[in-house]
Structure formats: C-alpha cells, structure tokens
Design an enzyme around this catalytic site. Structure first.
Site, PDB file in Angstrom:
ATOM      1  N   ARG A  95      35.375 -77.242 -42.599  1.00 64.09           N
ATOM      2  CA  ARG A  95      35.462 -76.739 -41.231  1.00 64.09           C
ATOM      3  C   ARG A  95      36.890 -76.739 -40.704  1.00 64.09           C
ATOM      4  O   ARG A  95      37.711 -77.568 -41.086  1.00 64.09           O
ATOM      5  CB  ARG A  95      34.594 -77.590 -40.300  1.00 64.09           C
ATOM      6  CG  ARG A  95      33.112 -77.415 -40.515  1.00 64.09           C
ATOM      7  CD  ARG A  95      32.309 -78.366 -39.663  1.00 64.09           C
ATOM      8  NE  ARG A  95      32.492 -79.756 -40.071  1.00 64.09           N
ATOM      9  CZ  ARG A  95      31.850 -80.776 -39.526  1.00 64.09           C
ATOM     10  NH1 ARG A  95      31.000 -80.551 -38.523  1.00 64.09           N
ATOM     11  NH2 ARG A  95      32.056 -82.013 -39.957  1.00 64.09           N
ATOM     12  N   ASP A 127      34.609 -81.236 -46.575  1.00 59.58           N
ATOM     13  CA  ASP A 127      34.400 -80.626 -45.261  1.00 59.58           C
ATOM     14  C   ASP A 127      35.327 -79.424 -45.155  1.00 59.58           C
ATOM     15  O   ASP A 127      36.546 -79.575 -45.183  1.00 59.58           O
ATOM     16  CB  ASP A 127      34.700 -81.637 -44.153  1.00 59.58           C
ATOM     17  CG  ASP A 127      34.210 -81.189 -42.782  1.00 59.58           C
ATOM     18  OD1 ASP A 127      34.063 -79.965 -42.570  1.00 59.58           O
ATOM     19  OD2 ASP A 127      33.980 -82.059 -41.920  1.00 59.58           O
TER      20      ASP A 127
END
Length: 385
Positions: free
Chosen positions: A319, A317
């Site tokens: 983000r 991930d």
C-alpha cells in the site's frame, strides 16, 4: 508527533511531472496486459522490447515474442519471488530468469505461479540476474503490479529494428509505454484525484454523515471519504485510513479484523462528534482481491500473511498512502489525530506533508480465526497492539 518519521521512498515532489498522454499510455498498457496482449516498453536509452504478463499468457505467447523481437525472452519476477525459489538471497527489485534454450510458457507459469512450491525442481541451466531499476524487466513487473496481476512478466528486447521505439511498436501494432512513466505512475495519478460526487448518507449510529468520492484522471478506482459530523477545516481531525476489504467489510469474514476496524472507527468518530474515514481502494494490502484469495490459499498451507504475500512475489505490504494525503488536503486538513496501530501509516503520512499530532490506538479482540494474523501483524509488521 511524527513529522520527521523516516521513509525509504522519494517524496512526491521529487518526481518530474508527467503529461496526460504518458498517463494514458500506462493505463492502456495495464489493460492490455490483463487481456493477455503484449506491450512495447521503451527504456531511457531508447531501446525497446516487448512484454506479456505471465498470469494471462497464452501457450504460444513465448514463440510470438520471439517472432516479434528476434530474441529469446526471459522471465522477470520480483526479488521476493526469486528468494522463495531459492535462486537469490533476500532483497528488493526485479530478477530476470533465463535458460540456455528458449523458456516455455509452462516453465514460466511454474516459476511464477503461487502454487509452485519453493522446493520444486528447477529447469536445468536456470540463471538469475538482478536487474536495474530502469530496466525493461523492472518496468514490466511494475506494470503487472499496476494491473493487479501476479508480479511477473515474460520480456524480450527487440533486436530487429533500426528506427525509433515508436516506429517499432507501430510496425508490430503494439501499445508503447516508457519505463520511467511506469515507475512514476502511481505518484502522478494521485495528483489528478478530484472530488467527483458527494451526498448525505445517514449511517446507523452516525446519521450526520456524508460520503465524497475521489477519482483519478485515468478513470481508475475511486477512493471515498466518509465524513461524520462537521469537522473544522484547518484543525487536527480525528481520522482513520481504511483499506477496502471485501471479505471483512462486506461479508464479515473472520480471517482479519477489517470489518471490526471499519465499523469501530465510524462509531468512535461519531462518539467524538466529527471526523473522517478514508476508504481506500487498496484491497489485500494493495495486491487486489484475486491475489488476496491466492494468499489465503497459501496461508492454508501453514504460512503466515507476510510469507504468503512474499510467496506470491509481493512485498508484505504494497500500500501507498499518497491518495489519503491528497484527499485530506482537498478536504482542508493538514493535521490529523490518526486512529491506527500501523507505524507505516504514520511514516507515510508525515512523508506526504500531513502532520500526525496524535496516534489513537484502534484495537479489537481476536475471534479465534484471526489470532495468527494479528500476531503476525504485531511480530513481523510492527503493529502496536
């Protein structure tokens, strides 16, 4: 309450200020990489070199780098990609791959391309070296990430100059960017987010809705705040952080649960009476739409969503939620009732100074196409279903 949730990243206030010229240099360098151009990168010791992205590199790019720098280039990839290639053990950071002879563009493509199988043949004499965080190689890979390209670059140090980095870059007509500015860029750009437009946009089931657009000073992608009703500034607001998903949100794609989460969140906020949904420009868990499609293709070979990202060279991930925290502050909210199943959102918001007073579960049934995806989120990413 999650105010003391841990985080491995430095807080935003720990990063020194960056001037607008430095931010523009990083922005221009990402555009140059996307066009297949070489850029000059200066490290903290004043040394300089050139880098070009693997994804957009031309066949003759390696030879051009040799002519520019007077040195044999290396291929810089993430530690994740090096692990997939069985060249290094698990870890993070950037790895330089080199050969006794000059690396070719075809070899660089084969080593960095997501279609290259982990058990494929390696060039004879290939060596892997872990690089320091402040290295030119690390900066080049980070720049490729910012450009939403595969996280890999061909990099060479300049050995043919005695002047400054700026003089060398100007002599070779290259954009110059500093490694430390690339490393700090995402934090600084968030600080420049400004609300640039707002309008009333009645939605089905939530007619009292307005949308506010936030844009960074570099002119990058806008993030949106979907404000339902009239939430009271200064009070804990019912909130959802939603990363854009072209396939799920717009096309109602069945490989994920994003479309259900988006529409379900707006409906729940409307039932509650007020709240805010932040629609963040972080497609594909931060890797971009093109790389997400590549990840889907890898998943079709039997890998799960986490493995697919790592085969591409990304983290599971990518983000960051600094933009969300900044948008909430500008909207007048420092405490939220957060609709999420993702513990990382709780940790990052708390790290950025937003108090999460309650986690509101946000769960939807599987559809037959996304059962494995949801299972992986629970088992490997810790999502709380």
């Amino acid at each position: 309450m999650y105010a003391d949730a841990p985080s491995d990243s430095a807080p935003p206030e720990a990063v020194l200020p960056m001037d607008e010229a430095a931010m523009r240099a990083v922005d221009r360098a990402t555009a140059a990489l996307r066009r297949g151009e070489a850029v000059a990168i200066e490290t903290a010791d004043g040394s300089v070199g050139a880098a070009v992205s693997v994804e957009s590199v031309a066949i003759d790019a390696v030879q051009r780098l040799v002519q520019l720098t007077g040195a044999a280039p290396v291929l810089a990839v993430t530690r994740r990609r090096a692990t997939v290639l069985k060249l290094m053990g698990e870890g993070t950071g950037v790895v330089a791959l080199s050969l006794p002879r000059c690396l070719t563009a075809d070899e660089a493509h084969a080593l960095a391309d997501p279609e290259h199988r982990p058990d494929g043949d390696m060039p004879d004499g290939l060596t892997a070296t872990a690089m320091d965080p402040g290295s030119r190689e690390t900066a080049a890979v980070d720049l490729a990430r910012l450009a939403r390209l595969l996280p890999a670059a061909i990099v060479a140090p300049a050995t043919d100059h005695t002047g400054s980095a700026a003089e060398w870059a100007a002599e070779h007509d290259l954009l110059l960017v500093r490694a430390r500015d690339i490393a700090d860029y995402r934090v600084h750009v968030v600080r420049t987010l400004r609300r640039v437009a707002e309008a009333r946009v009645p939605l089905s089931g939530a007619e009292n809705t307005s949308i506010a657009a936030f844009r960074p000073i570099d002119g990058g992608p806008e993030h949106l705040a979907i404000i339902v009703g009239n939430p009271v500034a200064g009070e804990p607001v019912l909130a959802r952080l939603h990363s854009e998903c072209f396939t799920g949100d717009l096309l109602a794609g069945l490989r994920c649960d994003c479309g259900q989460q988006l529409r379900g969140a707006i409906a729940e906020i409307a039932r509650h009476g007020s709240g805010v949904l932040l629609y963040l420009a972080q497609e594909g868990r931060g890797i971009g739409l093109v790389n997400k499609l590549r990840a889907y293709r890898i998943q079709d070979r039997g890998f799960d969503t986490v493995d697919a990202n790592e085969i591409l060279g990304f983290e599971a991930d990518e983000r960051v939620y600094l933009p969300a925290a900044e948008m909430l502050r500008q909207l007048g909210f420092t405490a939220v009732r957060l609709m999420t199943n993702n513990p990382e959102k709780l940790r990052q918001l708390a790290r950025c100074g937003i108090e999460v007073v309650e986690r509101v579960p946000h769960i939807f049934p599987a559809n037959g196409h996304n059962e494995g995806y949801l299972r992986t989120k629970a088992e490997r990413s810790g999502h709380m279903f």
